[in-house]
Scaffold this active site. Sequence first.
Site, PDB file in Angstrom:
ATOM      1  N   ASP A  15       0.832  -1.209   0.000  1.00  0.00           N
ATOM      2  CA  ASP A  15       0.000   0.000   0.000  1.00  0.00           C
ATOM      3  C   ASP A  15       0.862   1.252   0.000  1.00  0.00           C
ATOM      4  O   ASP A  15       0.593   2.218  -0.721  1.00  0.00           O
ATOM      5  CB  ASP A  15      -0.918  -0.011   1.224  1.00  0.00           C
ATOM      6  CG  ASP A  15      -2.037  -1.034   1.107  1.00  0.00           C
ATOM      7  OD1 ASP A  15      -2.280  -1.503  -0.009  1.00  0.00           O
ATOM      8  OD2 ASP A  15      -2.657  -1.356   2.131  1.00  0.00           O
TER       9      ASP A  15
ATOM     10  N   HIS B 298      -5.252  -9.561   7.504  1.00  0.00           N
ATOM     11  CA  HIS B 298      -5.083 -10.243   6.234  1.00  0.00           C
ATOM     12  C   HIS B 298      -5.055 -11.756   6.384  1.00  0.00           C
ATOM     13  O   HIS B 298      -4.411 -12.454   5.603  1.00  0.00           O
ATOM     14  CB  HIS B 298      -3.795  -9.753   5.537  1.00  0.00           C
ATOM     15  CG  HIS B 298      -3.855  -8.315   5.171  1.00  0.00           C
ATOM     16  ND1 HIS B 298      -3.138  -7.347   5.831  1.00  0.00           N
ATOM     17  CD2 HIS B 298      -4.587  -7.665   4.236  1.00  0.00           C
ATOM     18  CE1 HIS B 298      -3.407  -6.164   5.305  1.00  0.00           C
ATOM     19  NE2 HIS B 298      -4.280  -6.328   4.338  1.00  0.00           N
TER      20      HIS B 298
ATOM     21  N   SER C  32     -41.057 -23.186  26.451  1.00  0.00           N
ATOM     22  CA  SER C  32     -41.245 -24.124  27.555  1.00  0.00           C
ATOM     23  C   SER C  32     -41.664 -23.407  28.832  1.00  0.00           C
ATOM     24  O   SER C  32     -42.517 -23.908  29.586  1.00  0.00           O
ATOM     25  CB  SER C  32     -39.952 -24.911  27.806  1.00  0.00           C
ATOM     26  OG  SER C  32     -39.635 -25.704  26.696  1.00  0.00           O
TER      27      SER C  32
ATOM     28  N   GLY D  32     -50.933 -23.376  23.270  1.00  0.00           N
ATOM     29  CA  GLY D  32     -50.121 -23.568  22.073  1.00  0.00           C
ATOM     30  C   GLY D  32     -50.880 -23.980  20.837  1.00  0.00           C
ATOM     31  O   GLY D  32     -50.331 -23.932  19.730  1.00  0.00           O
TER      32      GLY D  32
END
Length: 563
Positions: A111, A220, A435, A474
Site C-alpha cells: 500500500d 489479512h 417451555s 399452544g
Amino acid sequence: MKKLLNDPRGVVREMLEGQVDLNPGQALLRDEDVVVRSDLPDPAARGVAVLSGGGSGHEPAHAGYVGAGMLHAAVAGDVFTSPSVDAVLAGIRAAAGPAGAVLIVKNYTGDRLNFGLAAELARAEGIPAEVVVVADDVALRDTVEPARRRGIAGTVLVHKVAGAAAAAGLPLEAVVAEARAAAAAIGTMGVALGACTVPAAGMPGFSLLEDEAELGLGIHGEQGVRRVPLRPADAFVEEILDTILADAALRAGERVALLVNGLGGTPPMELAVVARRALALLRERGLVVERAWCGNLLTALEMPGASLTVMRVNDALVARLDAPADAPAWPGSGRIAAARRLIGVSAVPAADVARQATPAGVAVRRAVLAAASALEAAEARLTALDSAAGDGDLGISMSRGAAALQALPDAAWAEAPAALVRMGEALRRAIAGSSGPFYATALLRAARALPAEPAPRDWSRALTAAVDAIAELGGARPGDRTMLDALRPAAEAFAGALESGRAPGAAWEEAVRAARAGAEATAAMRPRLGRASYLGDRALGTPDAGAAAAVVWLEALSPQFAH
C-alpha cells in the site's frame, strides 16, 4: 470452500458493483476498481479530496466509507492485495482537483509503495497529494518500532477525522495535519478464534485447535503475535486493553473514544459482550469514554474474532467524530450514556408466610426435587434431541428450570396448591422460549384444580387441567409432535387406571408407560408446530425433545406415588 461467489477472479468487481447499486451516493469507475462519490462537482470547485483503499476482504471498508463527510473515493485491490498504482492514480484523478488529495494508507509495504508512487504521479500532473500512514497495531510494540507497525481497524476513525476536516473546507496541509494527529492518537489490538479463507486460495490460512486463539493479529488472515489458550471474553478484553493503555500511557481523567470491531465472523451478540467489558474496564481505569462504536467496520473476510481500538481525544477530535457523515458504513454518532442505565419494574411478589408444611406440601416438595434432579441429569440428552430438530436450547432450559425449583424457599412448599403457583412463577422467570410459558400456565391451571390436601383423583384432575392448558395456549393436539404427545396419553392413562380401581402407584406407572410410548411415537411424526415444523420430513427419526423432557420428570415422580 463454501462461499456465495461466482468466479473468485471476478469477486472484487462484482462486490463493488453491488455496493454501488445499493448506494445512489456512489459511482464506480468504468475501467478501474474505484468507488467515488457521485455528487462531486467539477474539479475546479472541489475542496481537498480524501481517499483510502487497499486490498479487498475488509468490507465494509473501504468503499462503505465513501460519502459526504468521509471519503471521496476508495480504491480496491484484489483480496488482501494492494491496488495497482494506476488504479490509485485513477481514483485521485476522479476525486481530486487543484485543492489536492489526502491518501490514507494502512502501513503495509504494498500500500505504501503503490499509493506513494500514485501520489508522486499526481503531483507531476499538478494535483497536490499527501500520504497519511496509519500504524495502530500495538500488538507489535515489542517486535518493531512504532513507525513500522501495521495499520488495522483504527484506520476507520482516521477516515472520519480527515473527511470531516475536508468537509469543513480546510486546506490540504491542515487536513493532513489533522489526519496524522488522529493516526497518532489511536492504538488497536485484536484476537482471532479461527482463520479465514481467501477465495483464490480455497483453504483457511491457518488452523487452530478448539481451545486455542491467536492474539495480536493483522487483518489479512495471518496468524497473530502469539497463540494462546482460549479464555473467556472478559480476559481477552482485559489483556488487549492493558496493552493499548500501556502503549499510549493513558492515565485516569483522560478522554477516549472506543471502537469494538468484528473481524467478519463474530456475531453481534459476542461483540456486545466484548463492548460491555471494554467500556467497564476503561471506566474502572478512570478514563472518560466520550464516544463508542461496535460492529463489523474493518474485517478480514469471515474471520471469527474482534479488535479493540482506543483513541485519545480532545474537543477538536470529538468535534470531527461528531461531524455529519453520509457514508453508508459509518455507524453513527457513537454517543453513549455515562453509565449503564438499569430500570427496575415494580412487581407484586408472592408472599411466603412461614407456617407448618402440610403432608401434601411435603410430598410435593419431595417429588419436585426428584424431578428437578432428573432434568439436570438429562440435560445433555435433551440438548442433543433438541439440536436434531430445534434450536438446541431445551437441555439448558430444563436445567435452569430445575435450579429455579431447587432454589424455592421452604415456605413455598407449605401446601400443595400454593407450591404449584410458586413453581409456575419460578419456571416463568427461569425458562426462556416456549417451555417456560407452557409449564407456568400448566402449573397455574393445575393449582386451581387442587384442594389443600389432594387425593389421587384430585391429582389426576389437576394433571388433566394442566394438559388442557398447554393445548389451549399452544394450539397443539396429539400427533403434532409436541410435549402433548407424551402428556395427553399420561393424563388419560392415569385417570383411567384410577377409575378402574388401580392403586395410585400402579396407576402412575401406567401413566409413565403411556408417556414413553407417546414420546417414542413422535420420531415418526411430521412436526406441525414450532421450529421443528420448518424442517418437515428432516425431523423424522428423532423423538421430540419436549416430549422426552416430559417423560423424564414423569418417571422421576413414580417413587413418590408409592408413599
